[in-house]
Structures are given as C-alpha cells and as structure tokens.
Write an enzyme that holds these catalytic residues in place. Structure first.
Site, mmCIF file in Angstrom:
data_model
loop_
_atom_site.group_PDB
_atom_site.id
_atom_site.type_symbol
_atom_site.label_atom_id
_atom_site.label_comp_id
_atom_site.label_asym_id
_atom_site.label_seq_id
_atom_site.Cartn_x
_atom_site.Cartn_y
_atom_site.Cartn_z
ATOM 1 N N GLY A 48 0.832 -1.197 0.000
ATOM 2 C CA GLY A 48 0.000 0.000 0.000
ATOM 3 C C GLY A 48 0.867 1.246 0.000
ATOM 4 N N GLN A 53 3.020 10.044 1.025
ATOM 5 C CA GLN A 53 4.337 9.389 1.080
ATOM 6 C C GLN A 53 5.218 9.741 -0.117
ATOM 7 O OE1 GLN A 53 2.559 5.296 2.021
ATOM 8 N NE2 GLN A 53 4.513 5.224 3.088
ATOM 9 N N CYS A 102 6.501 -0.078 7.217
ATOM 10 C CA CYS A 102 6.076 1.086 6.452
ATOM 11 C C CYS A 102 7.192 1.507 5.513
ATOM 12 C CB CYS A 102 5.735 2.225 7.411
ATOM 13 S SG CYS A 102 5.187 3.717 6.576
ATOM 14 N N LEU A 103 6.826 1.813 4.281
ATOM 15 C CA LEU A 103 7.828 2.232 3.299
ATOM 16 C C LEU A 103 8.534 3.522 3.725
ATOM 17 C CD1 LEU A 103 5.769 1.523 0.059
ATOM 18 C CD2 LEU A 103 7.629 0.139 1.004
ATOM 19 N N HIS A 144 -3.706 1.535 8.297
ATOM 20 C CA HIS A 144 -2.329 2.016 8.194
ATOM 21 C C HIS A 144 -2.218 3.063 7.082
ATOM 22 C CE1 HIS A 144 2.208 1.348 8.115
ATOM 23 N NE2 HIS A 144 1.974 2.052 7.022
ATOM 24 N N GLU A 145 -2.757 2.739 5.910
ATOM 25 C CA GLU A 145 -2.631 3.655 4.773
ATOM 26 C C GLU A 145 -3.425 4.942 5.005
ATOM 27 O OE1 GLU A 145 -0.366 3.246 2.716
ATOM 28 O OE2 GLU A 145 0.060 1.185 3.259
ATOM 29 N N HIS A 148 -1.866 7.656 7.061
ATOM 30 C CA HIS A 148 -0.928 8.563 6.379
ATOM 31 C C HIS A 148 -1.633 9.836 5.919
ATOM 32 C CE1 HIS A 148 2.788 6.301 6.196
ATOM 33 N NE2 HIS A 148 2.182 5.229 5.756
HETATM 34 ZN ZN ZN Z 1 3.096 3.404 5.818
#
Ligand code: ZN
Length: 177
Positions: A48, A53, A102-103, A144-145, A148
């Site tokens: 995701g 981000q 998380c990225l 989670h997404e 953000h």
């Molecule tokens: Zn994340």
C-alpha cells in the site's frame, strides 16, 4: 515515473492531506499520478502507498496485494486499486495486533493493535462511490494507509515499546514459531 518515498522525519508526512478534488478525477494529471503511485508501489515491494508518502498532499491511497507477500500473512488478493478520499468507520472494538512495517520507515517494524472489523467508503477512478467491509489483516492495511492521510505513522500507535524492531532483529528474536 518512480517517485521518491518520503521517510520519517520529513515534515510533509505529518500534514493532514486535502480531499482530492472530484472534478479532477480522470484528468491527465490524475492518471499520471496514479500511474506513478502504481510504479512506485511495485518497485518498493510494498502492498500500500498513500499519496503523502510521495509528497502529494491529497487523500489518495493505492493498494495491491495480488502477489501477496507471505511475510504479511493471509491477505485476500486485491488487484491494484485506487481509493480516492477514503473514509474508515470502525464497526466494533475488537482489536488484534500484527507487526507492521512502512515504506516511510524502512527496515523497522512494530507490533500495533488495531480494530479488526471496519468499513471503508471511497470513490473509484471512475467517480463511483464504493463501500467494502474489511476484517483482519486487510482492515489493518486500510487503517495504516489512511493514517498517512492524517499525518499519523504506525510508530505513533506502538503501545509496547519492547515491540519495535529492525527487520533482522525481528527475525532473530520476535518471530513467533
Ligand atoms: Zn506506511
């Protein structure tokens, strides 16, 4: 085009994203952005990605679980999907935890408890309003997404500080057999 993913510490990860203007859905700019998010997600190996981000301050999330990574456990297969202006409703208080990554916080994971039964409402790339109920790990991924979009990172939700780990140490010391 593959975009740079902002990492924790970048102030724009902490901002509240704006609703994506509905009259721009389907525009060339929109299609380019979604294309970039798709490429960036694919290259990152994540499941995701939220627009903030990649430093785009709008409420857009893309998810793809089709080649579902085993480290995330059981996830239903979701082909690449764009969620425009998603809204999450928690349907009940039953929570459960998983080790999230998380990225924007590479190489680290942490154990986070979240409600496991949610509804997500969003607009599609063709401007249709949609609703889906999600349970378990998928409910975690959506939360989670969407966090953000409100400037929240998973690390903010850690309750047990002993359950924050680098990936390598996670494999050594935190894997449950
Ligand atoms: Zn994340």
């Amino acid at each position: 085009m593959i975009r740079t993913i902002l990492r924790m510490g970048h102030p724009n990860l902490r901002k509240i994203a704006k609703p994506y203007p509905e009259d721009q859905i389907g525009s060339q700019k929109f299609c380019e952005l979604i294309g970039d998010m798709r490429e960036t997600l694919k290259q990152s190996g994540g499941i995701g990605l939220a627009a903030p981000q990649i430093d785009v301050p709008y409420r857009l999330v893309v998810i793809e679980t089709s080649d579902s990574k085993s480290r995330y456990g059981d996830l239903p297969t979701i082909p690449f999907t764009t969620f425009i202006n998603p809204v999450i409703t928690i349907l009940d208080d039953r929570s459960s935890g998983v080790w999230e990554g998380c990225l924007s916080i590479p190489d680290i994971r942490a154990f986070i408890e979240r409600p496991q039964n949610i509804r997500i409402d969003w607009m599609t790339e063709t401007g249709q309003q949609k609703t889906l109920n999600a349970q378990g790990l998928l409910a975690t991924v959506f939360q989670h997404e969407c966090d953000h979009l409100d400037g929240t990172l998973f690390i903010d939700r850690v309750e047990d500080k002993n359950k924050i780990s680098f990936d390598d140490e996670f494999d050594l010391y935190h894997q449950t057999p």
